[in-house]
Motif scaffolding. Structure first.
Motif, PDB file in Angstrom:
ATOM      1  N   GLY A 260     -15.743   2.839   3.350  1.00  0.00           N
ATOM      2  CA  GLY A 260     -15.838   1.402   3.599  1.00  0.00           C
ATOM      3  C   GLY A 260     -16.770   1.069   4.743  1.00  0.00           C
ATOM      4  O   GLY A 260     -16.374   0.454   5.727  1.00  0.00           O
TER       5      GLY A 260
ATOM      6  N   ILE B 198     -15.307  -2.290   0.587  1.00  0.00           N
ATOM      7  CA  ILE B 198     -13.976  -2.329   1.210  1.00  0.00           C
ATOM      8  C   ILE B 198     -13.511  -3.770   1.414  1.00  0.00           C
ATOM      9  O   ILE B 198     -12.320  -4.062   1.369  1.00  0.00           O
ATOM     10  CB  ILE B 198     -13.958  -1.547   2.556  1.00  0.00           C
ATOM     11  CG1 ILE B 198     -12.519  -1.242   2.990  1.00  0.00           C
ATOM     12  CG2 ILE B 198     -14.664  -2.302   3.678  1.00  0.00           C
ATOM     13  CD1 ILE B 198     -11.940  -0.029   2.363  1.00  0.00           C
TER      14      ILE B 198
ATOM     15  N   ARG C 124       0.813  -1.214   0.000  1.00  0.00           N
ATOM     16  CA  ARG C 124       0.000   0.000   0.000  1.00  0.00           C
ATOM     17  C   ARG C 124       0.849   1.267   0.000  1.00  0.00           C
ATOM     18  O   ARG C 124       0.642   2.158  -0.822  1.00  0.00           O
ATOM     19  CB  ARG C 124      -0.930   0.022   1.225  1.00  0.00           C
ATOM     20  CG  ARG C 124      -2.100  -0.959   1.130  1.00  0.00           C
ATOM     21  CD  ARG C 124      -2.982  -0.869   2.371  1.00  0.00           C
ATOM     22  NE  ARG C 124      -3.430   0.491   2.608  1.00  0.00           N
ATOM     23  CZ  ARG C 124      -4.471   1.057   1.997  1.00  0.00           C
ATOM     24  NH1 ARG C 124      -5.178   0.358   1.149  1.00  0.00           N
ATOM     25  NH2 ARG C 124      -4.778   2.297   2.259  1.00  0.00           N
TER      26      ARG C 124
ATOM     27  N   CYS D  59     -20.379  -1.408   0.327  1.00  0.00           N
ATOM     28  CA  CYS D  59     -19.351  -0.372   0.435  1.00  0.00           C
ATOM     29  C   CYS D  59     -18.126  -0.748  -0.377  1.00  0.00           C
ATOM     30  O   CYS D  59     -17.394   0.101  -0.830  1.00  0.00           O
ATOM     31  CB  CYS D  59     -18.995  -0.112   1.886  1.00  0.00           C
ATOM     32  SG  CYS D  59     -17.887  -1.333   2.607  1.00  0.00           S
TER      33      CYS D  59
ATOM     34  N   HIS E   1      -4.704   7.054  10.160  1.00  0.00           N
ATOM     35  CA  HIS E   1      -5.516   5.873   9.876  1.00  0.00           C
ATOM     36  C   HIS E   1      -5.567   5.068  11.175  1.00  0.00           C
ATOM     37  O   HIS E   1      -4.548   4.584  11.644  1.00  0.00           O
ATOM     38  CB  HIS E   1      -4.856   5.061   8.749  1.00  0.00           C
ATOM     39  CG  HIS E   1      -5.705   3.928   8.262  1.00  0.00           C
ATOM     40  ND1 HIS E   1      -5.211   2.920   7.474  1.00  0.00           N
ATOM     41  CD2 HIS E   1      -7.007   3.639   8.447  1.00  0.00           C
ATOM     42  CE1 HIS E   1      -6.186   2.061   7.193  1.00  0.00           C
ATOM     43  NE2 HIS E   1      -7.273   2.470   7.774  1.00  0.00           N
ATOM     44  N   MET E   2      -6.750   4.952  11.745  1.00  0.00           N
ATOM     45  CA  MET E   2      -6.868   4.261  13.035  1.00  0.00           C
ATOM     46  C   MET E   2      -6.532   2.788  12.903  1.00  0.00           C
ATOM     47  O   MET E   2      -6.870   2.151  11.912  1.00  0.00           O
ATOM     48  CB  MET E   2      -8.297   4.358  13.552  1.00  0.00           C
ATOM     49  CG  MET E   2      -8.622   5.615  14.275  1.00  0.00           C
ATOM     50  SD  MET E   2     -10.212   5.387  15.124  1.00  0.00           S
ATOM     51  CE  MET E   2     -10.528   7.075  15.596  1.00  0.00           C
ATOM     52  N   GLN E   3      -5.917   2.262  13.924  1.00  0.00           N
ATOM     53  CA  GLN E   3      -5.778   0.814  14.037  1.00  0.00           C
ATOM     54  C   GLN E   3      -7.111   0.256  14.540  1.00  0.00           C
ATOM     55  O   GLN E   3      -7.916   0.974  15.127  1.00  0.00           O
ATOM     56  CB  GLN E   3      -4.653   0.474  15.022  1.00  0.00           C
ATOM     57  CG  GLN E   3      -3.276   0.873  14.500  1.00  0.00           C
ATOM     58  CD  GLN E   3      -2.898   0.068  13.259  1.00  0.00           C
ATOM     59  OE1 GLN E   3      -2.752  -1.131  13.308  1.00  0.00           O
ATOM     60  NE2 GLN E   3      -2.774   0.764  12.137  1.00  0.00           N
ATOM     61  N   ARG E   4      -7.343  -1.024  14.339  1.00  0.00           N
ATOM     62  CA  ARG E   4      -8.645  -1.595  14.701  1.00  0.00           C
ATOM     63  C   ARG E   4      -8.936  -1.488  16.192  1.00  0.00           C
ATOM     64  O   ARG E   4     -10.076  -1.228  16.591  1.00  0.00           O
ATOM     65  CB  ARG E   4      -8.712  -3.059  14.240  1.00  0.00           C
ATOM     66  CG  ARG E   4      -9.997  -3.765  14.579  1.00  0.00           C
ATOM     67  CD  ARG E   4     -11.266  -3.055  14.083  1.00  0.00           C
ATOM     68  NE  ARG E   4     -11.317  -2.863  12.657  1.00  0.00           N
ATOM     69  CZ  ARG E   4     -12.385  -2.411  12.001  1.00  0.00           C
ATOM     70  NH1 ARG E   4     -13.502  -2.125  12.645  1.00  0.00           N
ATOM     71  NH2 ARG E   4     -12.330  -2.218  10.706  1.00  0.00           N
TER      72      ARG E   4
ATOM     73  N   GLU F  96      -6.733  -2.553   4.318  1.00  0.00           N
ATOM     74  CA  GLU F  96      -6.451  -2.861   5.714  1.00  0.00           C
ATOM     75  C   GLU F  96      -7.745  -2.745   6.520  1.00  0.00           C
ATOM     76  O   GLU F  96      -8.353  -1.688   6.584  1.00  0.00           O
ATOM     77  CB  GLU F  96      -5.419  -1.870   6.274  1.00  0.00           C
ATOM     78  CG  GLU F  96      -5.158  -2.101   7.758  1.00  0.00           C
ATOM     79  CD  GLU F  96      -4.177  -1.087   8.347  1.00  0.00           C
ATOM     80  OE1 GLU F  96      -3.209  -0.714   7.664  1.00  0.00           O
ATOM     81  OE2 GLU F  96      -4.397  -0.677   9.504  1.00  0.00           O
ATOM     82  N   GLY F  97      -8.150  -3.847   7.142  1.00  0.00           N
ATOM     83  CA  GLY F  97      -9.352  -3.795   7.959  1.00  0.00           C
ATOM     84  C   GLY F  97      -9.036  -3.941   9.431  1.00  0.00           C
ATOM     85  O   GLY F  97      -9.725  -3.391  10.283  1.00  0.00           O
ATOM     86  N   CYS F  98      -7.972  -4.699   9.739  1.00  0.00           N
ATOM     87  CA  CYS F  98      -7.711  -4.947  11.167  1.00  0.00           C
ATOM     88  C   CYS F  98      -6.226  -4.959  11.482  1.00  0.00           C
ATOM     89  O   CYS F  98      -5.839  -4.775  12.621  1.00  0.00           O
ATOM     90  CB  CYS F  98      -8.336  -6.271  11.588  1.00  0.00           C
ATOM     91  SG  CYS F  98      -7.554  -7.696  10.801  1.00  0.00           S
TER      92      CYS F  98
ATOM     93  N   ILE G  36     -15.701  -2.409   8.061  1.00  0.00           N
ATOM     94  CA  ILE G  36     -14.388  -3.040   7.875  1.00  0.00           C
ATOM     95  C   ILE G  36     -13.297  -1.991   7.634  1.00  0.00           C
ATOM     96  O   ILE G  36     -12.124  -2.238   7.869  1.00  0.00           O
ATOM     97  CB  ILE G  36     -14.456  -4.072   6.724  1.00  0.00           C
ATOM     98  CG1 ILE G  36     -15.553  -5.111   7.012  1.00  0.00           C
ATOM     99  CG2 ILE G  36     -13.120  -4.778   6.516  1.00  0.00           C
ATOM    100  CD1 ILE G  36     -15.408  -5.873   8.323  1.00  0.00           C
ATOM    101  N   GLU G  37     -13.677  -0.811   7.171  1.00  0.00           N
ATOM    102  CA  GLU G  37     -12.674   0.244   6.983  1.00  0.00           C
ATOM    103  C   GLU G  37     -12.571   1.086   8.255  1.00  0.00           C
ATOM    104  O   GLU G  37     -13.561   1.661   8.714  1.00  0.00           O
ATOM    105  CB  GLU G  37     -13.106   1.156   5.820  1.00  0.00           C
ATOM    106  CG  GLU G  37     -12.159   2.325   5.580  1.00  0.00           C
ATOM    107  CD  GLU G  37     -12.854   3.481   4.851  1.00  0.00           C
ATOM    108  OE1 GLU G  37     -13.997   3.822   5.197  1.00  0.00           O
ATOM    109  OE2 GLU G  37     -12.224   4.040   3.935  1.00  0.00           O
ATOM    110  N   SER G  38     -11.363   1.167   8.792  1.00  0.00           N
ATOM    111  CA  SER G  38     -11.144   2.017   9.964  1.00  0.00           C
ATOM    112  C   SER G  38     -11.240   3.497   9.574  1.00  0.00           C
ATOM    113  O   SER G  38     -11.030   3.860   8.420  1.00  0.00           O
ATOM    114  CB  SER G  38      -9.749   1.755  10.541  1.00  0.00           C
ATOM    115  OG  SER G  38      -9.649   0.421  10.939  1.00  0.00           O
TER     116      SER G  38
ATOM    117  N   ALA H 193      -8.133   5.917   3.134  1.00  0.00           N
ATOM    118  CA  ALA H 193      -6.752   5.609   3.524  1.00  0.00           C
ATOM    119  C   ALA H 193      -5.844   5.394   2.315  1.00  0.00           C
ATOM    120  O   ALA H 193      -4.642   5.210   2.457  1.00  0.00           O
ATOM    121  CB  ALA H 193      -6.741   4.362   4.412  1.00  0.00           C
TER     122      ALA H 193
END
Ligand code: FES
Ligand code: FES
Lengths: 159, 764
Positions: free
Chosen positions: B272, A104, A31, A102, B301-304, A41-43, B222-224, B36
């Protein structure tokens, strides 16, 4: 300050050299260093599958792989799954079936679904649900994603 | 999987079809740019330091070591924020207060929840930014956290906000005066009453009173959260972010940064997921301030774990409901007490729960007392039909019990009490046309409802729910190109297919092909004010704007053709296929478009509207569950959702909204919950431990769309996004009762909780 490393990998079919931080995950490198932002990136923790890529043909969560590990290997991202000038059947099926809201989670699902169909061209509903359980989608309730993978499987059989 | 549509009468050419969405290819190839994904030359990366304590006085923050780290360009704390006025700010689905937003963005004197932002860092790469966080020294004086509505309201508990007074709410979102009733840590009270409760309960043959609790649930997009800001030397600020409302974000930023609105340009990137959670500002203002300090763009960009810790989940709730009915099932009185956790700052959606829970029913004597309670947890935000799922769980569980005790069919008892057009509600409103009866009739007729249960460990449950939907402001503009194609711009963020549903409405209005319209979401410099994509309002309200733009264009076209043909405009007719005809001549849309440049120039139109004709929608969920009595595990075996949508513009996306909402509701019923320890520390801040449903947990949900058109929208649209999340909590609970004879009163009813209930039953 951490060290920079040079990595060479087959990326979506082309040998690609890039410089990464030794602490970069493959997700970070794809990225932020290379600009392949289709990988999501989701988590950043291995729990959502949004960052799924194929590493040497195997489905992995790129947030759980260090960039340095792909040196000399091969990586396929969502940007690399379309055929020349034509969407991959699973991409087309996601469009036809409205399997994204969405969007994502979509890149991760597409890569995972392709990996499934590559090894198991006619999966049952149960097999699709089990295989995709590593990918989270919060919008669709999964219904249309499962249907899309079923449709992709059918259309690939016809070809 | 079956999907059925009970069609409204009128037929359309484009509306009701299922074309591929305009942004589809970008989104399946990875080309679509989400927040992001933005990359700018010289960009810095920001990170946030968060409180490890749920309640603490911040004695000192020392940032000097962090600043000294090579690569670190900026470190900020609350004192770097402009002083915020103690004033209300309207945020679309909820209201807020600037001082509170500012304190939530970066804590001032004290940290009021685990994960509250204390300081922010910008550095040349994200690893260095992360290293810098570890170098910030904070001195705390740790205080006892207040973690439940009951403790919060206890007189012996200290107030979390020293100067806070309980205020009366006049209606949802409408703050009134300081209340006569002062309750500790209660920010506001809404007391809705209709009829005479005592008299009502006297008439009752049966009275059931129950208590319910629901956990804290996160929207789980799912998107932070993310945001990138560039502060220019002339004090113009550009912000790229994922938001449900670009203008809403701009106005919050203007207030927080104290910059004129016109000097802030918000560029809404693809988003997202949001479900109500991507309306408040979190680290976007920090990115802007650090950009101002460094002269460089700053991306955050926040972490989960930060998303779960410090953004806005929904309220944990305590609800007590008493319902009285006659032997024939007529509900004569209902009394509800709702206490919702707001989090550390006021603003829970309790009033949404209190208003909507009784909406499907005609009950002559009703009260809903709604309390907004401050606790030391992250500030809640809107989440899909804010406040309603928990309240519907309570009332729909009791109605199920009433039906059982009175030996009336659960659909029949709801039908018997269904609200009709003109029913007076306890919020004073006369109910507009709703489809409660129509939906229940459809439910009654489903194969699912009538199918035999194959096994005694399987149970079936049903529940319904209502949501009021939203109107608000929207803008749209469209221009006709000389080849007959059309560019359509709106300010409504596309969170689940709205480009398609808006382009379809314009295509239908103008009688042109769907493919000839290119819809785009534009930034705040490029369109009139448009409210958030929330409240199930976008296809409805921005849809009205788009239709109005179409009508304006039609008028201009008629006038232009009249001039061209030297004929009176009244003699011309705009036809369904986009052509214009006089009694003896006809010109098609493409030909019209081609002649425009040489007959006075191309045509464009724009409009801004404030939609007020939204009406509530009703949803119903039927579900079969299998309960493992040994472990308490519940499996969903079959699921059918019915929903009144007014008119489905793009039925596939409507079905998708319903299926997604149902699954979030099932998550609330069975799996998801925040676990705080007794110090207020969130113990499950990851997507492994905050357990959202996966594809392997559930079967397909069969969808039945009922179309009872909204007279307040040209095509009958009501809104679909929110209501499907309302019924599943009670439907699942009622199915569990049907299977094993215990009524879950605390959700989620995970194996641990259900095992306790089963043990109690077996010990009886
Ligand atoms: S970002 Fe890698 S699994 Fe979620
Ligand atoms: S489409 Fe939004 S998370 Fe899957």
């Amino acid at each position: 300050m951490s060290k920079k490393i040079v990595i060479s990998t087959d990326l979506n079919g082309d040998i690609t050299e890039f410089i990464a931080d030794e602490r970069d995950s493959l997700l970070d490198a794809l990225r932020e260093r290379i600009g392949l932002t289709g990988v999501k990136e989701g988590c950043n923790n291995g729990n959502c599958g949004a960052c799924a890529v194929l590493l040497d043909g195997i489905l992995v969560n790129s947030c759980c792989v260090m960039a340095a590990e792909v040196d000399g290997g091969s990586v396929t991202t969502v940007e690399g799954i379309a055929l020349e000038n034509e969407l991959h059947p699973v991409q087309q099926a996601f469009l036809n079936e409205a399997a994204l809201q969405c969007g994502i989670c979509t890149p991760g699902f597409l890569v995972a679904a392709k990996a499934l169909l590559d090894t198991n061209p006619e999966p049952t509903e149960e097999e699709i649900r089990f295989w995709l359980a590593g990918n989270l989608c919060r919008c669709t309730g999964y219904d249309k994603i499962i249907t899309a993978v079923q449709e992709a499987s059918k259309s690939m059989q016809k070809k | 999987m079956v999907s059925t549509q009970k069609k409204a009468d009128k037929t359309y050419k484009v509306i009701g079809t299922r074309p591929v969405r305009p942004d589809g290819v970008d989104k399946v190839t990875g080309r679509a740019k989400y927040g992001a994904d933005i990359q700018l030359p010289g960009m810095l990366f920001g990170r946030v330091l968060r409180s490890p304590h749920a309640h603490a006085i911040i004695k000192k923050i020392d940032t000097s070591k962090a600043l000294a780290l090579p690569g670190v360009k900026s470190v900020i704390t609350h004192k770097d924020l402009p002083t915020a006025a103690d004033a209300a700010l309207n945020l679309g689905e909820t209201t807020d207060n600037l001082k509170w937003i500012s304190d939530k963005v970066l804590a001032a004197e004290d940290a009021l929840f685990h994960g509250q932002a204390l300081a922010a860092v910008a550095a040349v790469d994200k690893h260095i930014a992360e290293d810098a966080l570890a170098l910030i020294d904070v001195e705390y004086e740790i205080l006892e956290p207040v973690l439940s509505v009951h403790t919060a309201m206890d007189k012996k508990t200290p107030s979390i906000h020293d100067n806070m007074k309980t205020v009366d709410m006049i209606a949802r979102f409408q703050v009134g005066e300081i209340s006569e009733t002062q309750i500790n840590n209660v920010a506001s009270i809404l007391d809705l009453e209709l009829g005479d409760l005592d008299a009502g309960f006297k008439e009752a043959d049966i009275i059931i009173e129950r208590e319910f609790e629901t956990g804290t649930y996160h929207q789980g997009y799912i998107e932070s959260h993310n945001g990138t800001a560039q502060w220019n030397e002339n004090d113009e600020v550009t912000v790229w972010l994922s938001t449900q409302g670009a203008f809403n974000a701009r106005d919050q930023l203007a207030a927080l940064l104290q910059v004129p609105m016109s000097k802030i340009k918000v560029i809404p990137m693809e988003i997202g997921g949001g479900f109500g959670g991507k309306i408040p500002m979190y680290m976007e203002p920090l990115a802007a301030i650090m950009s101002k300090q460094t002269g460089k763009p700053v991306k955050m960009h926040m972490q989960r774990d930060e998303v779960l810790l410090a953004t806005g989940p929904t309220s944990a709730t305590y609800i007590k409901v008493k319902v009285g009915a006659k032997n024939d099932g007529t509900i004569v009185a209902a009394d509800a007490y709702l206490a919702y956790e707001a989090g550390a700052y006021p603003g829970s959606p309790v009033s949404g729960g209190g208003v909507s829970m009784f909406m499907p029913y005609a009950i002559p004597n009703v009260r809903a007392l709604c309390l907004d309670v401050i606790v030391n947890k992250t500030k809640t935000a809107a989440y899909r039909a804010p406040g309603v799922p928990a309240a519907a769980f309570a009332i729909e569980s009791i109605i199920d019990e009433l039906a059982e005790k009175l030996e009336i069919d659960p659909i029949a008892i709801r039908m018997h009490n269904a609200a009709e057009e003109g029913t007076r509600r306890h919020d004073g409103v006369l109910a507009p046309s709703m489809a409660v009866k129509e939906l229940l009739e459809e439910a009654q007729a489903t194969e699912h409802w009538n199918a035999e249960l194959s096994d005694p460990s399987i149970g079936r449950g049903i529940a319904i729910g209502a949501w009021g939907n939203g109107g608000m402001e929207s803008s749209a503009s469209a221009s006709i190109n000389s080849d007959g194609t059309i560019n359509l711009n709106t300010g409504s963020v596309d969170i689940g297919g709205q480009r398609a549903s808006l382009a379809m409405q314009l295509a239908e209005t103008l009688g042109v092909e769907y493919d000839s319209i290119k819809p785009q979401v534009v930034d705040t410099d490029s369109i009139g004010y448009t409210a958030v994509s929330a409240g199930s309002r976008t296809t409805f309200a921005t849809g009205i704007a788009v239709i109005e733009v179409g009508n304006k264009i039609k008028k201009q076209i008629i006038n232009r053709v009249a001039t061209f043909w030297e004929i009176d405009a009244n003699a011309l007719k705009y036809n369904d296929d986009g052509s214009v005809s006089s009694p003896d001549k006809i010109i098609n849309f493409k030909e019209i478009a081609a002649m425009l440049p040489n007959t006075g120039g191309r045509i464009q139109a724009s409009i801004d509207i404030q939609a007020t004709t939204h009406v509530p929608t009703i949803a119903c969920h039927i579900v079969d569950v299998k309960v493992d009595e040994e472990t308490g595990k519940v499996d969903i075996l079959r699921s059918t959702a019915l929903q009144d949508v007014g008119k489905a513009i793009h039925p596939a996306y409507v079905e998708g909204q319903t299926q997604g909402g149902i699954l979030q509701g099932i998550g609330m019923a069975l799996y998801e919950e925040y676990y705080y320890d007794d110090k207020g520390i969130l113990k499950n801040a990851s997507l492994l431990d905050y357990r959202m449903p996966t594809s392997y947990d559930v079967p397909f949900t069969e969808i039945i769309l009922v179309e009872k058109p909204n007279p307040g929208h040209p095509f009958g649209v009501k809104g679909v996004g929110e209501v499907p999340i309302v019924p599943p909590l009670a439907a699942v609970a009622n199915a569990i009762y049907d299977a094993v004879g215990v009524r879950p009163n605390i959700l989620p009813v995970n194996p641990r909780r259900l095992s306790v209930l089963l043990k109690e039953k077996n010990n009886k």
